[in-house]
Design a protein around this motif. Sequence first.
Motif, PDB file in Angstrom:
ATOM      1  N   GLU A  99      38.225  52.490  42.861  1.00  0.00           N
ATOM      2  CA  GLU A  99      37.371  52.156  44.000  1.00  0.00           C
ATOM      3  C   GLU A  99      36.013  51.654  43.513  1.00  0.00           C
ATOM      4  O   GLU A  99      35.484  50.663  44.022  1.00  0.00           O
ATOM      5  N   TRP A 100      35.451  52.334  42.525  1.00  0.00           N
ATOM      6  CA  TRP A 100      34.171  51.924  41.945  1.00  0.00           C
ATOM      7  C   TRP A 100      34.295  50.534  41.328  1.00  0.00           C
ATOM      8  O   TRP A 100      33.436  49.670  41.535  1.00  0.00           O
ATOM      9  N   VAL A 101      35.399  50.308  40.582  1.00  0.00           N
ATOM     10  CA  VAL A 101      35.628  49.015  39.930  1.00  0.00           C
ATOM     11  C   VAL A 101      35.727  47.906  40.977  1.00  0.00           C
ATOM     12  O   VAL A 101      35.135  46.833  40.812  1.00  0.00           O
ATOM     13  N   ARG A 102      36.472  48.145  42.044  1.00  0.00           N
ATOM     14  CA  ARG A 102      36.610  47.121  43.088  1.00  0.00           C
ATOM     15  C   ARG A 102      35.246  46.758  43.702  1.00  0.00           C
ATOM     16  O   ARG A 102      34.972  45.593  43.991  1.00  0.00           O
ATOM     17  N   GLY A 103      34.408  47.755  43.885  1.00  0.00           N
ATOM     18  CA  GLY A 103      33.060  47.499  44.408  1.00  0.00           C
ATOM     19  C   GLY A 103      32.238  46.648  43.447  1.00  0.00           C
ATOM     20  O   GLY A 103      31.555  45.700  43.867  1.00  0.00           O
ATOM     21  N   LYS A 104      32.297  46.968  42.176  1.00  0.00           N
ATOM     22  CA  LYS A 104      31.575  46.179  41.167  1.00  0.00           C
ATOM     23  C   LYS A 104      32.140  44.766  41.081  1.00  0.00           C
ATOM     24  O   LYS A 104      31.393  43.799  40.941  1.00  0.00           O
ATOM     25  N   LEU A 105      33.473  44.646  41.142  1.00  0.00           N
ATOM     26  CA  LEU A 105      34.104  43.323  41.105  1.00  0.00           C
ATOM     27  C   LEU A 105      33.649  42.464  42.280  1.00  0.00           C
ATOM     28  O   LEU A 105      33.415  41.255  42.123  1.00  0.00           O
ATOM     29  N   ALA A 106      33.524  43.062  43.445  1.00  0.00           N
ATOM     30  CA  ALA A 106      33.072  42.322  44.626  1.00  0.00           C
ATOM     31  C   ALA A 106      31.649  41.797  44.418  1.00  0.00           C
ATOM     32  O   ALA A 106      31.353  40.638  44.730  1.00  0.00           O
ATOM     33  N   LYS A 107      30.776  42.631  43.843  1.00  0.00           N
ATOM     34  CA  LYS A 107      29.391  42.201  43.590  1.00  0.00           C
ATOM     35  C   LYS A 107      29.351  41.069  42.569  1.00  0.00           C
ATOM     36  O   LYS A 107      28.621  40.088  42.738  1.00  0.00           O
ATOM     37  N   ILE A 120      29.018  35.107  41.342  1.00  0.00           N
ATOM     38  CA  ILE A 120      29.663  33.897  40.816  1.00  0.00           C
ATOM     39  C   ILE A 120      29.820  32.858  41.927  1.00  0.00           C
ATOM     40  O   ILE A 120      29.521  31.676  41.733  1.00  0.00           O
ATOM     41  N   GLU A 121      30.276  33.301  43.115  1.00  0.00           N
ATOM     42  CA  GLU A 121      30.462  32.378  44.249  1.00  0.00           C
ATOM     43  C   GLU A 121      29.146  31.775  44.730  1.00  0.00           C
ATOM     44  O   GLU A 121      29.121  30.659  45.256  1.00  0.00           O
ATOM     45  N   SER A 122      28.052  32.517  44.524  1.00  0.00           N
ATOM     46  CA  SER A 122      26.744  31.997  44.949  1.00  0.00           C
ATOM     47  C   SER A 122      26.182  30.980  43.954  1.00  0.00           C
ATOM     48  O   SER A 122      25.100  30.445  44.182  1.00  0.00           O
ATOM     49  N   GLY A 123      26.934  30.721  42.878  1.00  0.00           N
ATOM     50  CA  GLY A 123      26.502  29.708  41.921  1.00  0.00           C
ATOM     51  C   GLY A 123      25.939  30.253  40.625  1.00  0.00           C
ATOM     52  O   GLY A 123      25.497  29.491  39.772  1.00  0.00           O
ATOM     53  N   ASP A 124      25.920  31.555  40.474  1.00  0.00           N
ATOM     54  CA  ASP A 124      25.431  32.160  39.228  1.00  0.00           C
ATOM     55  C   ASP A 124      26.428  31.838  38.117  1.00  0.00           C
ATOM     56  O   ASP A 124      27.599  32.215  38.201  1.00  0.00           O
ATOM     57  N   THR A 125      25.981  31.160  37.095  1.00  0.00           N
ATOM     58  CA  THR A 125      26.880  30.712  36.020  1.00  0.00           C
ATOM     59  C   THR A 125      26.720  31.515  34.732  1.00  0.00           C
ATOM     60  O   THR A 125      27.237  31.113  33.687  1.00  0.00           O
ATOM     61  N   ARG A 126      26.030  32.622  34.810  1.00  0.00           N
ATOM     62  CA  ARG A 126      25.856  33.423  33.591  1.00  0.00           C
ATOM     63  C   ARG A 126      27.211  33.859  33.033  1.00  0.00           C
ATOM     64  O   ARG A 126      28.059  34.370  33.767  1.00  0.00           O
ATOM     65  N   GLU A 127      27.402  33.654  31.752  1.00  0.00           N
ATOM     66  CA  GLU A 127      28.647  34.008  31.069  1.00  0.00           C
ATOM     67  C   GLU A 127      28.913  35.514  31.144  1.00  0.00           C
ATOM     68  O   GLU A 127      30.060  35.945  31.222  1.00  0.00           O
ATOM     69  N   VAL A 128      27.862  36.309  31.173  1.00  0.00           N
ATOM     70  CA  VAL A 128      28.016  37.761  31.220  1.00  0.00           C
ATOM     71  C   VAL A 128      28.787  38.199  32.467  1.00  0.00           C
ATOM     72  O   VAL A 128      29.504  39.203  32.439  1.00  0.00           O
ATOM     73  N   LEU A 129      28.678  37.439  33.537  1.00  0.00           N
ATOM     74  CA  LEU A 129      29.401  37.786  34.759  1.00  0.00           C
ATOM     75  C   LEU A 129      30.902  37.562  34.592  1.00  0.00           C
ATOM     76  O   LEU A 129      31.706  38.367  35.063  1.00  0.00           O
ATOM     77  N   LYS A 130      31.274  36.482  33.933  1.00  0.00           N
ATOM     78  CA  LYS A 130      32.698  36.225  33.677  1.00  0.00           C
ATOM     79  C   LYS A 130      33.283  37.301  32.768  1.00  0.00           C
ATOM     80  O   LYS A 130      34.403  37.760  32.973  1.00  0.00           O
TER      81      LYS A 130
END
Length: 179
Positions: A60-68, A73-83
């Motif tokens: 559940e915690w992981v799913r919440g973090k994945l959503a954030k 990423i969808e908002s255009g943040d291209t930082r590699e750390v997010l991928k």
Amino acid sequence: DFAELIEYLGMQPVDVVGQSDGGIIALLLGIHHPGTIDKMAIMGANLNPGPEAVNSWAPEWVRGKLAKVGDLIESGDTREVLKIARKRLRLLLDHPNISPDDLSQIESPVLVMAGDRDIIREEHTVDIYQNLKNAHLCIFPGRTHFMLFTDPELFNSTIERFMVNPFSMPSSQEIMSRW
């Protein structure tokens, strides 16, 4: 990759310490590349991502973090750390997929460790231990999946004791028969 690195460096067999995904990698090395491992110590490893292995609150915690992360990423943040974060978070939801029977292929001595407040269920840790031929089990009271960081002295001294001393599997019945 790790097996090839160990072979390339001419270091085999090696002692391996792995926490969480590192423990899974150690188990896979022992299963698929048995000659590379002398002893291994694993902490908070699991064989599958199911509810019999992982405490229900963790996915559940992981799913919440994945959503954030996904929102960023969808908002255009291209930082590699997010991928990278997205890939690492998905590991707990989708991996590994190791059969308990596969563990019987591991000949090396294994120290199986977890905290009694770990992400991985205690019963699952015991199942891993029980499916290994040469293993010791250590459940740390009052410790979490992150004991490596919260109590490094106890974590490291436990591993050092296992790695330095010759492996044995004492028997209470054998010791009692001497009395």
